[in-house]
Design an enzyme around this catalytic site. Structure first.
Site, PDB file in Angstrom:
ATOM      1  N   GLN A   1       0.756  -1.266  -0.323  1.00  0.00           N
ATOM      2  CA  GLN A   1      -0.163  -0.116   0.122  1.00  0.00           C
ATOM      3  C   GLN A   1       0.987   1.249  -0.259  1.00  0.00           C
ATOM      4  O   GLN A   1       0.432   2.031   0.201  1.00  0.00           O
ATOM      5  CB  GLN A   1      -0.663   0.096   1.283  1.00  0.00           C
ATOM      6  CG  GLN A   1      -1.929  -1.412   1.132  1.00  0.00           C
ATOM      7  CD  GLN A   1      -2.500  -1.102   2.750  1.00  0.00           C
ATOM      8  OE1 GLN A   1      -2.975  -2.017   2.727  1.00  0.00           O
ATOM      9  NE2 GLN A   1      -3.961   0.087   2.731  1.00  0.00           N
TER      10      GLN A   1
ATOM     11  N   GLU B   1     -13.034   4.949   4.430  1.00  0.00           N
ATOM     12  CA  GLU B   1     -13.088   4.620   5.711  1.00  0.00           C
ATOM     13  C   GLU B   1     -14.627   4.873   6.279  1.00  0.00           C
ATOM     14  O   GLU B   1     -14.669   3.670   6.936  1.00  0.00           O
ATOM     15  CB  GLU B   1     -11.882   5.468   6.879  1.00  0.00           C
ATOM     16  CG  GLU B   1     -10.778   4.634   5.903  1.00  0.00           C
ATOM     17  CD  GLU B   1      -9.253   5.305   6.756  1.00  0.00           C
ATOM     18  OE1 GLU B   1     -10.041   6.142   7.392  1.00  0.00           O
ATOM     19  OE2 GLU B   1      -8.075   4.929   6.299  1.00  0.00           O
TER      20      GLU B   1
HETATM   21  N1  PCD Z   1     -13.448   9.766  -3.658  1.00  0.00           N
HETATM   22  C1  PCD Z   1     -14.347  10.729  -4.800  1.00  0.00           C
HETATM   23  N2  PCD Z   1     -14.684  12.188  -3.992  1.00  0.00           N
HETATM   24  C2  PCD Z   1     -14.314  12.412  -2.363  1.00  0.00           C
HETATM   25  C3  PCD Z   1     -13.779  11.145  -1.641  1.00  0.00           C
HETATM   26  C4  PCD Z   1     -13.333  10.274  -2.463  1.00  0.00           C
HETATM   27  O1  PCD Z   1     -14.726  10.724  -5.738  1.00  0.00           O
HETATM   28  N3  PCD Z   1     -14.709  13.591  -2.394  1.00  0.00           N
HETATM   29  C5  PCD Z   1     -13.436   8.435  -3.869  1.00  0.00           C
HETATM   30  C6  PCD Z   1     -11.704   8.498  -4.772  1.00  0.00           C
HETATM   31  O2  PCD Z   1     -10.777   8.978  -5.319  1.00  0.00           O
HETATM   32  C7  PCD Z   1     -11.015   7.007  -4.207  1.00  0.00           C
HETATM   33  C8  PCD Z   1     -12.586   6.570  -2.851  1.00  0.00           C
HETATM   34  O3  PCD Z   1     -13.365   7.516  -3.045  1.00  0.00           O
HETATM   35  O4  PCD Z   1     -11.207   6.523  -5.848  1.00  0.00           O
HETATM   36  C9  PCD Z   1     -11.824   6.744  -1.755  1.00  0.00           C
HETATM   37  O5  PCD Z   1     -10.871   7.727  -1.302  1.00  0.00           O
HETATM   38  P1  PCD Z   1     -10.329   8.207  -0.261  1.00  0.00           P
HETATM   39  O6  PCD Z   1     -11.372   8.233   1.312  1.00  0.00           O
HETATM   40  O7  PCD Z   1      -9.117   8.739  -0.532  1.00  0.00           O
HETATM   41  O8  PCD Z   1      -9.663   6.511  -0.074  1.00  0.00           O
HETATM   42  P2  PCD Z   1      -7.697   6.322  -0.668  1.00  0.00           P
HETATM   43  O9  PCD Z   1      -7.321   6.735   0.312  1.00  0.00           O
HETATM   44  O10 PCD Z   1      -8.915   6.486  -1.982  1.00  0.00           O
HETATM   45  O11 PCD Z   1      -8.051   4.877  -0.107  1.00  0.00           O
HETATM   46  C10 PCD Z   1      -7.622   4.243   1.270  1.00  0.00           C
HETATM   47  C11 PCD Z   1      -9.071   3.336   1.652  1.00  0.00           C
HETATM   48  C12 PCD Z   1      -8.427   2.924   2.791  1.00  0.00           C
HETATM   49  S1  PCD Z   1      -7.120   3.628   4.103  1.00  0.00           S
HETATM   50  C13 PCD Z   1      -9.509   1.308   2.984  1.00  0.00           C
HETATM   51  S2  PCD Z   1      -8.652   0.860   4.445  1.00  0.00           S
HETATM   52  C14 PCD Z   1      -9.904   0.727   1.986  1.00  0.00           C
HETATM   53  C15 PCD Z   1     -10.767   2.107   1.475  1.00  0.00           C
HETATM   54  O12 PCD Z   1      -9.975   3.108   0.847  1.00  0.00           O
HETATM   55  N4  PCD Z   1      -9.446   0.049   1.448  1.00  0.00           N
HETATM   56  C16 PCD Z   1     -10.134  -0.355   0.014  1.00  0.00           C
HETATM   57  N5  PCD Z   1     -11.276   1.289   0.509  1.00  0.00           N
HETATM   58  C17 PCD Z   1     -11.096   0.245  -0.104  1.00  0.00           C
HETATM   59  N6  PCD Z   1     -12.078  -0.451  -1.357  1.00  0.00           N
HETATM   60  C18 PCD Z   1     -11.355  -1.374  -2.116  1.00  0.00           C
HETATM   61  N7  PCD Z   1     -11.171  -1.378  -3.169  1.00  0.00           N
HETATM   62  N8  PCD Z   1     -10.090  -1.649  -1.705  1.00  0.00           N
HETATM   63  C19 PCD Z   1      -9.601  -1.606  -0.360  1.00  0.00           C
HETATM   64  O13 PCD Z   1      -8.818  -2.319  -0.185  1.00  0.00           O
HETATM   65 MO1  PCD Z   1      -6.580   1.371   5.483  1.00  0.00          MO
HETATM   66  O14 PCD Z   1      -5.981   3.176   6.439  1.00  0.00           O
HETATM   67  O15 PCD Z   1      -5.385   1.207   3.973  1.00  0.00           O
HETATM   68  O16 PCD Z   1      -7.046   0.681   6.509  1.00  0.00           O
END
Ligand code: PCD
Length: 795
Positions: A228, A749
């Protein structure tokens, strides 16, 4: 500048800009089977790695004998800590400055910990080989419970650390203790409730894995991995391995869900890289499901006590919280390094509270390390759960309607920017508006009547209505406040417009399914007047993308999204001078029109030029005053975080005979400021609500007293299916973030953060007339039945 897009007014210039429901560009490859996940990657001569794991939770490793594995045809190597020690790779730093064994050096500290690795020509042979590795253990007493771990006679898990004589890791506190005590002493009413946020696991569909490829010809390490945060991982990889950073390339290809699980670096990645380095062949490591649940970053595991002080009218004056946090065998939480309790500080929620104080103790136990932000901005989920539960507890104590008590305490909409009692600056909010909308959508009054009727008639099925009016905090930085291993949390975008008028946007964040290839193109389309189809978004390859801190804590839109908008505006500025050149006018007389997306001469709208024509001009007829080309980079350090919010209302039916809970109604009103793609947001809300239901109703990683994981596979760790998920009714309000270039806040979230307390509040609400104040998650039928029984309601 024209002041940026306006709330909900920007829909429909028809180019796929802000607010348009552009179909997800990435889905063509996903739904036609052309996605490219780590396990899809095959390299010539590639070997496979299988990890030998400890069956014990606490044990000394006496001897490892790999000879029977080596006898197997196709096994190439058996690696142990001794082999890694030679290359200084036996341990690795965690994101919270602890040191974790890559392969166990002396002592196993949790069940399924990595003890050895077998490298073989194919995966089956590697697995057979792993079964033939013999390990002698001296089994030690484990401790899995955080409270027990603090007792004087508990086994010391981390005795290898200097000065570590017990299992205590850290104490943390926030707020004004004395002032809060004073408020509590003088208050009309105080309530207290203890509640656990159980250990859960992100459990993405795709488990973790890597293909490491050391090229001795170029002295370069390429690792395709489920990451990530590819750039941060590159820096850490380089620091740990000693391979210079410009000779390390991390590629995060398509990722099948992250949910915080793929933020840390795990031993498997390092073993694969070390094996490739030693054997000079590519090495693939792919986790199995149970390995993923049992060893990679878990979430929550907070034992919390909340207290609220209020007037007899239900005006909240003070909030106190105390937490015992089980961090597992290493302190490996994935969160900004200055925040040992993540963003738990936001525990006063949506309410205007005079005084607040929070304290927390972190402990080691013989369980897998973790504390990742599972669809959560670093522990804000635990904080939201606590405050939203406590408001319900207070409402019941005072016999005030839970919607009404919230209204009496909301931070008023004209009080923003608002500084909370624990020192956080909320950017914007209109909590009452969101609540009112949700109440209306939920037909609240009707269900309150129906609830009364069922109680009066002594019905078999009780009705409960739960509310959560949460505030989240997403979009870390600013860099001075938030860093990972010292690297400041900014993010980036690099936009290059081609001579033929289309563009490539490279971003520092990575998508795991969120749809960035679509929404980030929409940001550029909006800001340049370009068609969304003419913009391609690239991410996840550290050799080509600008440095970024990754996707978690809903930070992509607040931070990298801002960078994309700023980069596009820089291009727009340069485009003006090219337009002036093409239109033979002075640059000051060139105006950009958001509606048409064109540049024209002030007062002469017919003398106009499109971004496509300008692109040609940039390369084929560039003004002498400018460099040729049309591109811009922005590294964006946000001035503040963004504070999305919402109100969720859940109506449940509780069966007094079986303890089963049925969802009657599920309303979610979210506010994430200006919305880029409403359809993607809707999908995000649905997914996040499903995960919130999972938390409240089903999921828990459990251990027995011997440290065996008893909830470590999908037979015992229950994920919801479509069958358990009700219909959702979603709505929204729009309160733009004043400091974000396009007024957007994060949203991914919110549903997982906001929904568990709404669900628990609903179940409690079905029984509160009989005195129930709390029901622990996961609220499986047996747990609910016990609560019914205790309240004298069970049939
Ligand atoms: N958006 C729009 N408008 C506004 C805001 C927002 O349209 N005002 C869209 C954007 O651009 C993108 C989405 O919606 O496409 C989301 O965004 P944001 O709130 O800024 O966030 P980001 O940074 O992009 O992403 C992150 C998140 C987190 S933190 C988690 S667990 C989960 C969620 O994302 N993961 C996942 N969702 C999801 N989906 C899917 N299909 N797969 C996944 O794995 Mo942590 O702290 O890491 O535990």
């Amino acid at each position: 500048d024209d002041g940026g897009p306006q709330p909900e007014k920007h829909c429909g210039h028809g180019r796929g800009g802000m607010g348009e429901e552009v179909a997800r560009k990435e889905d063509k490859r996903f739904i036609t089977g052309r996605g490219n996940y780590v396990d899809d990657i095959k390299k010539p001569g590639m070997l496979h790695c299988e990890i030998v794991r400890s069956p014990h939770a606490h044990a000394r490793v006496e001897e490892i004998d790999g000879s029977r594995a080596m006898d197997l045809d196709g096994v190439v190597a058996v690696l142990t800590a001794d082999d890694l020690l030679e290359h200084d790779l036996a341990t690795m730093p965690t994101l919270m400055d602890d040191t974790q064994d890559v392969l166990v050096n002396e002592k196993v500290k949790f069940q399924s910990q990595e003890v050895a690795a077998v490298i073989a020509e194919d995966r089956y042979t590697a697995k057979d080989g792993a079964e033939k590795v013999e390990v002698d253990y001296e089994v030690l007493d484990p401790v899995v419970d955080a409270k027990e771990a603090l007792e004087a006679d508990a086994p010391v898990i981390r005795e290898e650390l200097d000065d570590q004589e017990d299992n205590h890791i850290f104490d943390w506190d926030t707020g004004d203790k004395e002032e809060t005590e004073r408020v509590f002493e003088e208050a009309d009413v105080t309530v207290e409730e203890q509640m656990e946020y159980q250990r859960i696991h992100p459990a993405p569909i795709e488990t973790c894995g890597a293909v490491a490829d050391w090229d001795p010809g170029k002295d370069k390490m390429t690792v395709h991995m489920t990451s990530q945060a590819p750039h941060a991982h590159r820096t850490l990889f380089s620091q740990v391995s000693g391979i210079p950073e410009h000779k390390v390339r991390i590629v995060s290809p398509d990722v099948g869900g992250g949910f915080g699980n793929k933020v840390p670096i795990y031993p498997g990645y390092v073993v694969a890289a070390a094996a490739s380095y030693v054997l000079e062949r590519p090495v693939k490591w792919i986790e199995e499901r149970s390995e993923n649940i049992q060893t990679t970053g878990f979430a929550r595991d907070y034992d919390m006590t909340g207290e609220v002080a209020a007037t007899e009218d239900g005006v909240i004056e003070g909030v106190k919280v105390d937490v015992l946090a089980n961090h597992g065998a290493y302190n490996a939480a994935a969160q900004p390094s200055k925040f040992p309790a993540g963003f738990f500080n936001i525990f006063t929620g949506s309410y205007d509270v005079e005084a607040a104080y929070g304290s927390l103790t972190g402990v080691y136990t013989n369980t897998a390390p973790g504390g990742v932000a599972y669809r959560c901005s670093f522990r804000v989920t635990e904080a939201v759960y606590l405050i939203e539960r406590m408001v319900k507890v207070l409402a019941d104590e005072l016999d005030v309607d839970p919607a009404e008590i919230r209204r009496r305490n909301f931070i008023p909409s004209d009080a923003f920017p608002y500084e909370s009692a624990t020192g956080w600056n909320y950017d914007s909010g209109d909590y009452e508006k969101a609540l009112d909308k949700a109440l209306e959508m939920a037909d609240y009054e009707h269900y309150r009547e129906e609830q009364k009727r069922r109680i009066e008639e002594d019905a078999d099925k009780l009705l409960g209505i739960g509310i959560s009016s949460f505030t989240e905090i997403v979009g870390a930085g600013p860099g001075k406040q938030c860093d990972i291993a010292g690297i400041e949390m900014f993010d980036s975008a690099d936009l290059r417009v081609n001579p033929t008028g289309n563009a490539v946007l490279r971003i520092g964040v990575q998508t795991q399914g969120q749809g960035h290839e679509t929404t980030f193109a929409q940001i550029v389309a909006e800001e340049l007047g370009m068609d969304v189809d003419n913009i391609v978004v690239e991410h996840g390859d550290t050799d080509t993308e600008p440095y970024g801190l990754g996707t978690y804590g809903s930070r992509s839109t607040p931070v990298a999204g801002a960078a994309a908008a700023v980069a596009a505006r820089k291009v727009r500025d340069k485009a003006k001078s090219i337009a002036a050149n093409e239109l033979e006018a002075a640059e000051e007389d060139i105006e950009w029109d958001r509606e048409s997306g064109e540049f024209h001469v002030v007062g002469a709208p017919d003398r106009s030029i499109t971004i496509t024509e300008i692109a040609a001009g940039a390369y084929m007829n560039h003004p002498g005053s400018e460099e040729p080309g049309l591109e811009a980079v922005n590294y964006y350090d946000p001035p503040e975080m963004t504070y999305p919010f919402g109100s969720y209302i859940v109506v449940v039916e509780v069966d007094r005979e079986t303890g089963e809970v049925d969802f009657e109604k599920f309303v979610a009103v979210d506010d994430c400021g200006n919305r880029i793609n409403p359809m993607i947001i809707e999908g995000q809300i649905h997914g996040g609500l499903a995960q919130g239901i999972a938390t409240a109703m089903l999921e828990e990683v459990t251990y027995d007293d011997n440290g065996n994981v008893t909830g470590g596979d999908f037979m015992n760790y229950l994920l919801p299916t479509a069958h358990e998920i009700p219909e959702f009714e979603t709505g929204h309000t729009v309160t733009p973030s004043p400091h974000h270039p396009i007024g957007a806040k994060g949203v991914g979230e919110s549903p997982t953060v906001g929904s568990p307390p709404a669900i628990v509040n609903a179940v409690v609400d079905a029984m509160s007339h009989a005195g129930t104040t709390h029901v622990e998650m996961p609220m499986t039928p047996d747990v609910v039945w016990e609560a019914l029984d205790e309240a004298g309601l069970a049939l």
